[in-house]
Design a protein around this motif. Structure first.
Motif, short mmCIF file in Angstrom:
data_model
loop_
_atom_site.label_atom_id
_atom_site.label_comp_id
_atom_site.label_asym_id
_atom_site.label_seq_id
_atom_site.Cartn_x
_atom_site.Cartn_y
_atom_site.Cartn_z
N GLU A 101 0.83 -1.21 0.00
CA GLU A 101 0.00 0.00 0.00
C GLU A 101 0.87 1.26 0.00
O GLU A 101 0.51 2.27 -0.62
N LYS A 102 2.01 1.21 0.68
CA LYS A 102 2.94 2.35 0.66
C LYS A 102 3.51 2.54 -0.75
O LYS A 102 3.64 3.66 -1.24
N ILE A 103 3.86 1.42 -1.38
CA ILE A 103 4.40 1.49 -2.75
C ILE A 103 3.33 2.03 -3.70
O ILE A 103 3.60 2.88 -4.56
N ALA A 104 2.09 1.54 -3.55
CA ALA A 104 0.99 2.00 -4.40
C ALA A 104 0.73 3.49 -4.21
O ALA A 104 0.44 4.21 -5.17
N SER A 105 0.84 3.95 -2.97
CA SER A 105 0.65 5.38 -2.70
C SER A 105 1.70 6.21 -3.44
O SER A 105 1.39 7.27 -4.00
N ALA A 106 2.94 5.71 -3.46
CA ALA A 106 4.01 6.42 -4.18
C ALA A 106 3.76 6.39 -5.68
O ALA A 106 3.97 7.39 -6.38
N PRO A 170 15.57 -0.32 0.46
CA PRO A 170 14.47 0.29 1.22
C PRO A 170 13.61 -0.78 1.89
O PRO A 170 13.27 -1.79 1.28
N THR A 171 13.27 -0.54 3.13
CA THR A 171 12.49 -1.52 3.90
C THR A 171 11.19 -1.88 3.21
O THR A 171 10.75 -3.03 3.26
N VAL A 172 10.58 -0.92 2.56
CA VAL A 172 9.27 -1.14 1.94
C VAL A 172 9.33 -2.17 0.82
O VAL A 172 8.32 -2.78 0.47
N TYR A 173 10.51 -2.39 0.25
CA TYR A 173 10.65 -3.37 -0.83
C TYR A 173 10.96 -4.77 -0.31
O TYR A 173 11.04 -5.72 -1.10
#
Length: 307
Positions: A101-106, A170-173
């Motif tokens: 969801e964080k990636i999609a937001s970006a 990056p942690t999100v990945y």
């Protein structure tokens, strides 16, 4: 044969041979007069069939009780193990969905600024692939410093970029179960004809005419599809994966999260699709403008409630 005799005066216990049965004498502890019981009668009573039968029944009952207790303990351990696995799997799904969801937001923030989503990869003047879209959206993930360190003029695994492959991810990945997976990622776009990322160029959210809630933007891939590095320009081609989740071939969606696949739609919400989701439904969700007759609550229908 010996018998255990208890003195009625001092309560001391002494082993007495049956030859002293019925005799009178002094207690060896307190010295007071005592009379031995009729040991022959006691022995006879102990050897009666009824007594032996009761003893046998007692031992059988005790054995059954122990078996039941053991079975109960085993069942409790199994239930506890299943519960622990279920909790771990649920946490894994939630963590992966939060990343996505964080990636999609970006991705959506980039589309707001540029009208379309980022291209799956950047190229040099000769058309050679350089970097993944994951590098392009770093500023939208508050990773400006990392973005500025990367040399965008050369490929992801060349020059100074090569040293960064193994040092900064990056942690999100990172998938929540990515221990030992190096610096790769399983978060991908689905590219190709009939997707948000065709060969003619990326589309934008407004071109998802099937609906932002019914068009998949980001998916988890199989372990075989994990990139060497999050910077590597690699995604999932729709012609290769079909619509099956966790297929035996290893080429398809899912595989990183147990039992299904985590996805995020254009609207930015994450869902978990179980392996039982029909392939045609998955294909329809990947298509942004196919006009497939999907109900508005299609993801609520197929998405796992265990979020």
């Amino acid at each position: 044969m010996t018998f255990l005799f208890t003195c009625p005066h001092c309560q001391s216990q002494t082993e007495v041979e049956d030859e002293f049965s019925g005799r009178t004498g002094d207690c060896v502890v307190c010295g007071r007069e005592i009379t031995m019981p009729d040991f022959a009668g006691v022995r006879s009573q102990a050897n009666r069939p009824g007594k032996r039968k009761k003893s046998a029944i007692w031992f059988v009952a005790a054995g059954l009780a122990l078996l039941l207790i053991g079975a109960g303990l085993i069942a409790a351990i199994q239930v506890g193990s299943r519960t622990a696995t279920k909790i771990r799997t649920g946490r894994q799904r939630l963590s992966s969905i939060k990343n996505m969801e964080k990636i999609a937001s970006a991705l959506n923030a980039y589309a707001t600024d540029h009208g379309v989503y980022p291209a799956p990869y950047t190229t040099d003047g000769a058309g050679r692939k350089l970097h993944s879209w994951r590098v392009t959206i770093l500023p939208y993930l508050d990773e400006d410093a990392l973005f500025n360190q990367i040399d965008k003029e050369v490929a992801w695994n060349e020059g100074e970029n090569q040293a960064m492959i193994y040092s900064q991810t990056p942690t999100v990945y990172r998938h929540p179960e990515s221990s030992g997976w190096g610096t790769g990622t399983v978060y991908h776009l689905v590219t190709g004809s009939g997707t948000l990322f065709p060969s003619t160029g990326p589309l934008g959210p407004r071109q998802a005419t099937d609906g932002a809630t019914k068009t998949i933007l980001l998916v988890e891939g199989q372990m075989q599809s994990m990139t060497q590095s999050w910077m590597e320009p690699y995604d999932l081609d729709v012609a290769s994966i079909g619509g099956a989740i966790n297929p035996p071939s290893g080429k398809g969606l899912g595989g990183a999260t147990e039992g299904g696949v985590c996805v995020v739609t254009v609207e930015g919400n994450g869902y978990f699709l179980p392996e039982t989701t029909p392939p045609l439904t998955v294909q329809a969700l990947i298509s942004p403008a196919g006009g497939e007759p999907l109900p508005d609550d299609v993801l609520d229908e197929w998405a796992s409630a265990e979020r």
